[in-house]
Design an enzyme around this catalytic site. Structure first.
Site, PDB file in Angstrom:
ATOM      1  N   GLY A  30       0.832  -1.206   0.000  1.00  0.00           N
ATOM      2  CA  GLY A  30       0.000   0.000   0.000  1.00  0.00           C
ATOM      3  C   GLY A  30       0.864   1.253   0.000  1.00  0.00           C
ATOM      4  N   HIS A  31       1.934   1.253   0.814  1.00  0.00           N
ATOM      5  CA  HIS A  31       2.851   2.399   0.819  1.00  0.00           C
ATOM      6  C   HIS A  31       3.603   2.493  -0.514  1.00  0.00           C
ATOM      7  CE1 HIS A  31       2.758   1.286   5.237  1.00  0.00           C
ATOM      8  NE2 HIS A  31       2.403   2.552   5.285  1.00  0.00           N
ATOM      9  N   SER A 179      -2.527  -3.386   5.782  1.00  0.00           N
ATOM     10  CA  SER A 179      -2.278  -2.510   6.923  1.00  0.00           C
ATOM     11  C   SER A 179      -1.098  -3.076   7.680  1.00  0.00           C
ATOM     12  CB  SER A 179      -3.518  -2.489   7.833  1.00  0.00           C
ATOM     13  OG  SER A 179      -3.176  -1.999   9.127  1.00  0.00           O
TER      14      SER A 179
END
Ligand code: PAF
Length: 300
Positions: A30-31, A179
């Protein structure tokens, strides 16, 4: 890639169009998607990495939040980050903090209600990053949809000359939104956690097929959670910009869910774009083709 620990060094290295990717580290795909979005848009990509104590409440996971600078630096290099800004606590808060930033209204529902003080911590650190790094663009995950609304409004209200860009959520191959906190999930919790994404996908399908009633869309998510034995902190359909509750899906919106699953508190959402004729298209995020190697739950 340069690793720096002061605002002055980060600013010195940043030239041309500066794209900022704020993170708390323990990077996952995600990053990396934020860096992917930043690279073509910016001459210099600055990624910040700081676990911000101000946004954690009492009893939350500040002490146990996963940290690994060497791992993050290697991943950031691969992702084409130019400057990794990883300041120590006393660079960020040399004299503690008496000045904070509070964004009223948008922070009163959902995460703001469940985590008092959280958004004040987020708005304060992001304002400091905007002031200290002076980015032209800043990239935030749509997974933290309320955070994106809060920092966008904060930047506009405080006249920071920066555009906040929302990047679609990255989902693991099984549908769980990535996450850093997924590392807290063991096998059974991980299976139950899939109900968040599954419920949202059902609601997204219903919305695209014509369902406009807010309570019905929320009910589809709640039903998926209940079937998995998960109690929601909230399920809410809200307007994208103001985060006000919507009875009907008649403007750009997101449907958000939060729940505690075992030791992890998880959030997820789908974004809805509403066209001029009222037609709805959902952003469900992007699903990885194979299980994430970077944000796994503990193996079943
Ligand atoms: O989304 C996060 O990781 C954090 O809330 C942020 C934006 C880096 C601020 O600490």
């Amino acid at each position: 890639m340069e690793l720096v620990t002061t605002f002055a060094a980060a600013r010195h290295l940043a030239s041309g169009v500066v794209g900022l990717v704020p993170t708390m580290g323990f990077l996952h795909e995600g990053h990396l998607a934020l860096a992917d979005a930043a690279r073509p848009a910016a001459d210099t990509v600055v990624m910040s990495l700081f676990v911000n104590p101000l946004q954690f409440g009492e009893g939350e996971d500040l002490a146990s939040y996963p940290r690994d600078l060497a791992r993050d630096a290697a991943l950031a290099t691969t992702a084409g980050v130019d400057v990794l800004f990883a300041p120590p606590l006393d660079e960020m808060y040399p004299d503690g903090t008496v000045t904070t930033v509070r964004v009223a209204g948008l922070t009163e529902r959902m995460e703001g209600r469940e985590r008092p003080g959280h958004f004040e911590g987020v708005a304060t650190i992001v304002a400091k990053l905007f002031a200290g790094v002076k980015p032209d663009l800043a990239f935030f995950g749509r997974k933290d949809a309320q955070q994106l609304a809060v920092v966008t409004r904060m930047a506009a209200d405080l006249s920071f000359p920066v555009e906040c860009v929302g990047v679609p959520t990255v989902r693991d191959a099984d549908g769980l939104a990535l996450s850093s906190r997924n590392t807290y999930l063991d096998g059974d919790d991980r299976r139950r956690a899939l109900a968040l994404g599954a419920g949202l996908m059902t609601a997204a399908d219903a919305a695209e097929q014509g369902e406009r009633d807010g309570a019905t869309l929320e009910g589809l998510v709640t039903a998926a959670l209940t079937a998995a034995g998960v109690a929601a902190d909230y399920v809410e359909l809200v307007s994208r910009g103001s985060v006000a509750r919507l009875d009907r899906l008649d403007r750009d919106a997101f449907l958000a869910v939060a729940a505690r699953v075992g030791p992890a508190r998880l959030i997820d959402n789908v974004h809805f774009d509403v066209g001029p004729g009222g037609e709805v298209s959902a952003d469900r995020g992007v699903r990885l083709g194979s299980p994430s190697a970077l944000a796994p739950g503990r193996a079943p």
